[in-house]
Design a protein around this motif. Structure first.
Motif, PDB file in Angstrom:
ATOM      1  N   CYS A  31       1.392 -11.902   0.418  1.00 44.94           N
ATOM      2  CA  CYS A  31       1.169 -12.240   1.814  1.00 44.94           C
ATOM      3  C   CYS A  31       0.364 -13.541   1.805  1.00 44.94           C
ATOM      4  CB  CYS A  31       0.418 -11.139   2.565  1.00 44.94           C
ATOM      5  SG  CYS A  31       0.213 -11.502   4.331  1.00 44.94           S
ATOM      6  N   PRO A  32       1.044 -14.692   1.785  1.00 42.18           N
ATOM      7  CA  PRO A  32       0.344 -15.967   1.645  1.00 42.18           C
ATOM      8  C   PRO A  32      -0.738 -16.206   2.681  1.00 42.18           C
ATOM      9  CG  PRO A  32       2.694 -16.257   1.291  1.00 42.18           C
ATOM     10  CD  PRO A  32       2.511 -14.852   1.790  1.00 42.18           C
ATOM     11  N   ASP A  33      -0.556 -15.662   3.900  1.00 45.29           N
ATOM     12  CA  ASP A  33      -1.567 -15.822   4.943  1.00 45.29           C
ATOM     13  C   ASP A  33      -2.731 -14.858   4.785  1.00 45.29           C
ATOM     14  OD1 ASP A  33      -0.058 -17.831   6.134  1.00 45.29           O
ATOM     15  OD2 ASP A  33       1.023 -16.425   7.421  1.00 45.29           O
ATOM     16  N   GLY A  34      -2.586 -13.888   3.905  1.00 43.70           N
ATOM     17  CA  GLY A  34      -3.623 -12.891   3.697  1.00 43.70           C
ATOM     18  C   GLY A  34      -3.369 -11.641   4.516  1.00 43.70           C
ATOM     19  N   ALA A  35      -3.449 -10.491   3.873  1.00 45.88           N
ATOM     20  CA  ALA A  35      -3.232  -9.211   4.553  1.00 45.88           C
ATOM     21  C   ALA A  35      -4.471  -8.340   4.430  1.00 45.88           C
ATOM     22  CB  ALA A  35      -2.035  -8.485   3.941  1.00 45.88           C
ATOM     23  N   VAL A  36      -4.847  -7.712   5.528  1.00 43.94           N
ATOM     24  CA  VAL A  36      -5.903  -6.694   5.486  1.00 43.94           C
ATOM     25  C   VAL A  36      -5.371  -5.542   4.642  1.00 43.94           C
ATOM     26  CG1 VAL A  36      -7.285  -5.095   6.848  1.00 43.94           C
ATOM     27  CG2 VAL A  36      -6.748  -7.371   7.752  1.00 43.94           C
ATOM     28  N   THR A  37      -6.112  -5.160   3.617  1.00 45.28           N
ATOM     29  CA  THR A  37      -5.553  -4.261   2.603  1.00 45.28           C
ATOM     30  C   THR A  37      -6.495  -3.109   2.278  1.00 45.28           C
ATOM     31  OG1 THR A  37      -4.316  -6.093   1.628  1.00 45.28           O
ATOM     32  CG2 THR A  37      -4.629  -4.148   0.243  1.00 45.28           C
ATOM     33  N   GLY A  38      -5.897  -1.954   2.097  1.00 48.31           N
ATOM     34  CA  GLY A  38      -6.621  -0.773   1.639  1.00 48.31           C
ATOM     35  C   GLY A  38      -5.941  -0.199   0.418  1.00 48.31           C
ATOM     36  N   VAL A  39      -6.610   0.717  -0.258  1.00 48.63           N
ATOM     37  CA  VAL A  39      -6.037   1.339  -1.447  1.00 48.63           C
ATOM     38  C   VAL A  39      -6.488   2.786  -1.520  1.00 48.63           C
ATOM     39  CG1 VAL A  39      -7.968   0.723  -2.988  1.00 48.63           C
ATOM     40  CG2 VAL A  39      -5.660   1.037  -3.941  1.00 48.63           C
ATOM     41  N   CYS A  58     -17.139  -3.464   1.715  1.00 51.61           N
ATOM     42  CA  CYS A  58     -17.208  -4.745   1.005  1.00 51.61           C
ATOM     43  C   CYS A  58     -16.662  -5.868   1.882  1.00 51.61           C
ATOM     44  CB  CYS A  58     -16.429  -4.667  -0.309  1.00 51.61           C
ATOM     45  SG  CYS A  58     -17.133  -3.500  -1.492  1.00 51.61           S
ATOM     46  N   ASN A  59     -17.007  -7.102   1.544  1.00 51.39           N
ATOM     47  CA  ASN A  59     -16.685  -8.216   2.438  1.00 51.39           C
ATOM     48  C   ASN A  59     -15.339  -8.876   2.162  1.00 51.39           C
ATOM     49  OD1 ASN A  59     -17.123  -9.724   0.165  1.00 51.39           O
ATOM     50  ND2 ASN A  59     -18.868 -10.890   0.965  1.00 51.39           N
ATOM     51  N   ARG A  60     -14.521  -8.323   1.306  1.00 55.75           N
ATOM     52  CA  ARG A  60     -13.182  -8.849   1.063  1.00 55.75           C
ATOM     53  C   ARG A  60     -12.351  -8.695   2.347  1.00 55.75           C
ATOM     54  NH1 ARG A  60     -10.310  -9.126  -3.587  1.00 55.75           N
ATOM     55  NH2 ARG A  60     -12.288  -9.959  -4.345  1.00 55.75           N
ATOM     56  N   GLU A  61     -12.042  -9.805   2.987  1.00 55.51           N
ATOM     57  CA  GLU A  61     -11.353  -9.744   4.280  1.00 55.51           C
ATOM     58  C   GLU A  61      -9.854  -9.538   4.139  1.00 55.51           C
ATOM     59  OE1 GLU A  61     -12.356 -13.168   6.572  1.00 55.51           O
ATOM     60  OE2 GLU A  61     -14.488 -12.660   6.685  1.00 55.51           O
ATOM     61  N   VAL A  62      -9.224 -10.276   3.216  1.00 56.00           N
ATOM     62  CA  VAL A  62      -7.783 -10.176   3.070  1.00 56.00           C
ATOM     63  C   VAL A  62      -7.390 -10.237   1.593  1.00 56.00           C
ATOM     64  CG1 VAL A  62      -7.278 -11.186   5.334  1.00 56.00           C
ATOM     65  CG2 VAL A  62      -7.440 -12.671   3.309  1.00 56.00           C
ATOM     66  N   VAL A  63      -6.175  -9.843   1.315  1.00 50.37           N
ATOM     67  CA  VAL A  63      -5.589  -9.918  -0.019  1.00 50.37           C
ATOM     68  C   VAL A  63      -4.323 -10.764   0.073  1.00 50.37           C
ATOM     69  CG1 VAL A  63      -4.321  -8.552  -1.743  1.00 50.37           C
ATOM     70  CG2 VAL A  63      -6.555  -7.779  -0.918  1.00 50.37           C
ATOM     71  N   HIS A  64      -4.113 -11.602  -0.931  1.00 47.74           N
ATOM     72  CA  HIS A  64      -2.937 -12.481  -0.940  1.00 47.74           C
ATOM     73  C   HIS A  64      -1.799 -11.935  -1.778  1.00 47.74           C
ATOM     74  CE1 HIS A  64      -6.512 -15.045  -0.153  1.00 47.74           C
ATOM     75  NE2 HIS A  64      -5.737 -15.474   0.821  1.00 47.74           N
ATOM     76  N   GLY A  65      -2.101 -11.021  -2.693  1.00 46.04           N
ATOM     77  CA  GLY A  65      -1.055 -10.471  -3.536  1.00 46.04           C
ATOM     78  C   GLY A  65      -1.428  -9.138  -4.144  1.00 46.04           C
ATOM     79  N   VAL A  66      -0.429  -8.292  -4.307  1.00 46.12           N
ATOM     80  CA  VAL A  66      -0.573  -7.020  -5.023  1.00 46.12           C
ATOM     81  C   VAL A  66       0.456  -7.018  -6.140  1.00 46.12           C
ATOM     82  CG1 VAL A  66      -0.132  -4.538  -4.883  1.00 46.12           C
ATOM     83  CG2 VAL A  66      -1.562  -5.644  -3.164  1.00 46.12           C
ATOM     84  N   VAL A  67       0.020  -6.639  -7.329  1.00 48.88           N
ATOM     85  CA  VAL A  67       0.890  -6.597  -8.500  1.00 48.88           C
ATOM     86  C   VAL A  67       1.070  -5.147  -8.930  1.00 48.88           C
ATOM     87  CG1 VAL A  67       1.237  -7.389 -10.867  1.00 48.88           C
ATOM     88  CG2 VAL A  67       0.032  -8.851  -9.224  1.00 48.88           C
ATOM     89  N   LEU A  68       2.315  -4.735  -9.069  1.00 45.13           N
ATOM     90  CA  LEU A  68       2.672  -3.446  -9.649  1.00 45.13           C
ATOM     91  C   LEU A  68       3.302  -3.752 -10.993  1.00 45.13           C
ATOM     92  CD1 LEU A  68       4.446  -1.907  -6.506  1.00 45.13           C
ATOM     93  CD2 LEU A  68       2.004  -1.797  -7.091  1.00 45.13           C
ATOM     94  N   THR A  69       2.762  -3.189 -12.068  1.00 49.29           N
ATOM     95  CA  THR A  69       3.194  -3.640 -13.379  1.00 49.29           C
ATOM     96  C   THR A  69       3.224  -2.535 -14.422  1.00 49.29           C
ATOM     97  OG1 THR A  69       2.708  -5.225 -15.160  1.00 49.29           O
ATOM     98  CG2 THR A  69       0.831  -4.358 -13.943  1.00 49.29           C
ATOM     99  N   GLY A  70       4.108  -2.715 -15.394  1.00 56.40           N
ATOM    100  CA  GLY A  70       4.114  -1.865 -16.563  1.00 56.40           C
ATOM    101  C   GLY A  70       3.114  -2.384 -17.578  1.00 56.40           C
ATOM    102  N   GLY A  71       3.180  -1.847 -18.797  1.00 60.58           N
ATOM    103  CA  GLY A  71       2.324  -2.353 -19.860  1.00 60.58           C
ATOM    104  C   GLY A  71       0.998  -1.662 -20.011  1.00 60.58           C
ATOM    105  N   SER A  72       0.772  -0.567 -19.262  1.00 59.68           N
ATOM    106  CA  SER A  72      -0.524   0.094 -19.272  1.00 59.68           C
ATOM    107  C   SER A  72      -1.610  -0.939 -18.942  1.00 59.68           C
ATOM    108  CB  SER A  72      -0.765   0.776 -20.618  1.00 59.68           C
ATOM    109  OG  SER A  72      -1.930   1.585 -20.584  1.00 59.68           O
ATOM    110  N   CYS A 281      -1.635  -4.958   5.553  1.00 55.60           N
ATOM    111  CA  CYS A 281      -1.386  -5.048   6.987  1.00 55.60           C
ATOM    112  C   CYS A 281      -1.488  -6.503   7.439  1.00 55.60           C
ATOM    113  CB  CYS A 281      -2.389  -4.200   7.770  1.00 55.60           C
ATOM    114  SG  CYS A 281      -2.544  -2.503   7.153  1.00 55.60           S
ATOM    115  N   HIS A 282      -0.392  -7.021   7.981  1.00 50.64           N
ATOM    116  CA  HIS A 282      -0.370  -8.410   8.440  1.00 50.64           C
ATOM    117  C   HIS A 282       0.494  -8.487   9.692  1.00 50.64           C
ATOM    118  CE1 HIS A 282      -0.225 -12.782   8.466  1.00 50.64           C
ATOM    119  NE2 HIS A 282       1.093 -12.705   8.558  1.00 50.64           N
ATOM    120  N   GLY A 283      -0.136  -8.715  10.814  1.00 51.47           N
ATOM    121  CA  GLY A 283       0.613  -8.801  12.060  1.00 51.47           C
ATOM    122  C   GLY A 283      -0.262  -8.542  13.250  1.00 51.47           C
ATOM    123  N   THR A 284       0.340  -8.596  14.402  1.00 52.40           N
ATOM    124  CA  THR A 284      -0.398  -8.443  15.659  1.00 52.40           C
ATOM    125  C   THR A 284       0.137  -7.305  16.510  1.00 52.40           C
ATOM    126  OG1 THR A 284       1.060 -10.072  16.731  1.00 52.40           O
ATOM    127  CG2 THR A 284      -0.987 -10.895  15.721  1.00 52.40           C
TER     128      THR A 284
END
Length: 330
Positions: A31-39, A58-72, A281-284
């Protein structure tokens, strides 16, 4: 409510790279514009990166990327490649001297599938991020983080099956909610209470039933596992939506969306699982958080099944489509 393609949700881009010979890969949700993110992390053996910053306090406002990966845990290196590419593109938190992309990640264990030496690294993460920035539709099956996924492993690899990566998205009016899921479960994937795929019986004429097998062998726990299943499991994924939610609501959305894993995978959130789910979450679009959660759980549930149906036989693990006792009209 209608189904839609997940890449049609505005603001998000998806990319993935896989090594079929090595049996691993990674998937990037941007999400290049940044997404409000939870986990929400429920598995007893998780592998994650930068999830503490997603706590609503915590003060992290947005996330730009989430990586799902193999490799342990080795696969967490792929997030560094995503950060490198995003920094080159000027995407991230402006700190005056550069930008710092906020990138989170979750891993699954596929080191016993294909080649142990094949792990997602900085180069693979960089390439997956490049692919995401191109804005192409996301694929399903033996792609990205789904490449090394296997399921039904409780009786050993000779009775296991191929897992995969799946997607699903829904639209209700202006509201859009989707999920990307990589299913590497120890247990079975079910649909309408019936096993769709999982651990097979001795003569390959049906399913053994992982939950019942575990119950029957409940007094032999140490003999069953004895370290053999440690870290081999995990369902990881990411929910994306254009709903206007705050950080606390995003965290709750991730938790509610985990219901989809519990509906589709049995057992879920086990001791040696690393089940982890992000919500971006990114949108209005104004929406009731509970309604968004219902759609998210449904999307997670269906995405898991779609990944199983899309998977292909690889490295000796048969796919759902190749089982002689399964009706392909299911």
């Amino acid at each position: 409510m209608e189904t839609m393609k997940i890449h049609e949700i505005p603001g998000f881009r998806f990319g993935q790279v896989e090594d079929l010979e090595g049996g691993t890969g990674c998937t990037v949700i941007l999400c290049p514009d940044g997404a409000v993110t939870g986990v929400d992390v429920r598995g007893g053996s998780p592998g994650t990166r930068d999830t503490d910053a997603l706590n609503p306090v915590c003060n992290r406002e947005v996330v730009h990327g989430v990586v799902l990966t193999g490799g342990s845990a080795f696969g967490l290196d792929a997030a560094g490649g995503v950060m490198k590419k995003l920094e080159e593109e000027g995407i991230g938190r402006d700190v005056m001297v550069t930008v710092v992309p906020n990138v989170c990640a979750a891993v699954l264990f596929d080191l016993k599938f294909g080649s142990m030496a094949a792990r997602p690294d900085v180069a693979m993460g960089y390439a997956a991020c490049e692919a995401a920035l191109q804005g192409n539709p996301i694929q399903e099956g033996n792609v990205g983080a789904g490449t090394g996924c296997t399921i039904g492993k409780i009786r050993g690899p000779q009775y296991a099956m191929k897992g995969g990566l799946g997607t699903c998205a829904y639209r209700q009016g202006d509201l859009m909610v989707g999920a990307v899921m990589a299913c590497n479960a120890m247990g079975d994937v079910v649909e309408d209470g019936t096993i769709l795929a999982g651990a097979r019986n001795d003569d390959n004429t049906g399913f053994a039933g992982t939950e019942e097998w575990l119950i029957q062998h409940s007094q032999r726990q140490r003999d069953i596992f004895s370290g053999k299943l440690v870290g081999e499991n995990t369902v990881i994924g990411c929910v994306v939506t254009n709903a206007a939610l705050n950080k606390a609501q995003a965290a709750k959305l991730a938790a509610v969306a985990q219901n989809g894993i519990a509906r589709a995978v049995r057992p879920a959130n086990a001791t040696f699982d690393g089940d982890s789910l992000f919500a971006m979450c990114h949108g209005t679009v104004p929406a009731d958080p509970d309604a968004v959660g219902i759609l998210a759980a449904r999307a997670v549930e269906e995405a898991i099944r779609r990944g199983i149906r899309a998977a292909e036989t690889l490295h000796g693990r048969p796919a759902w489509r190749d089982l002689p006792f399964v009706s392909q009209s299911t």
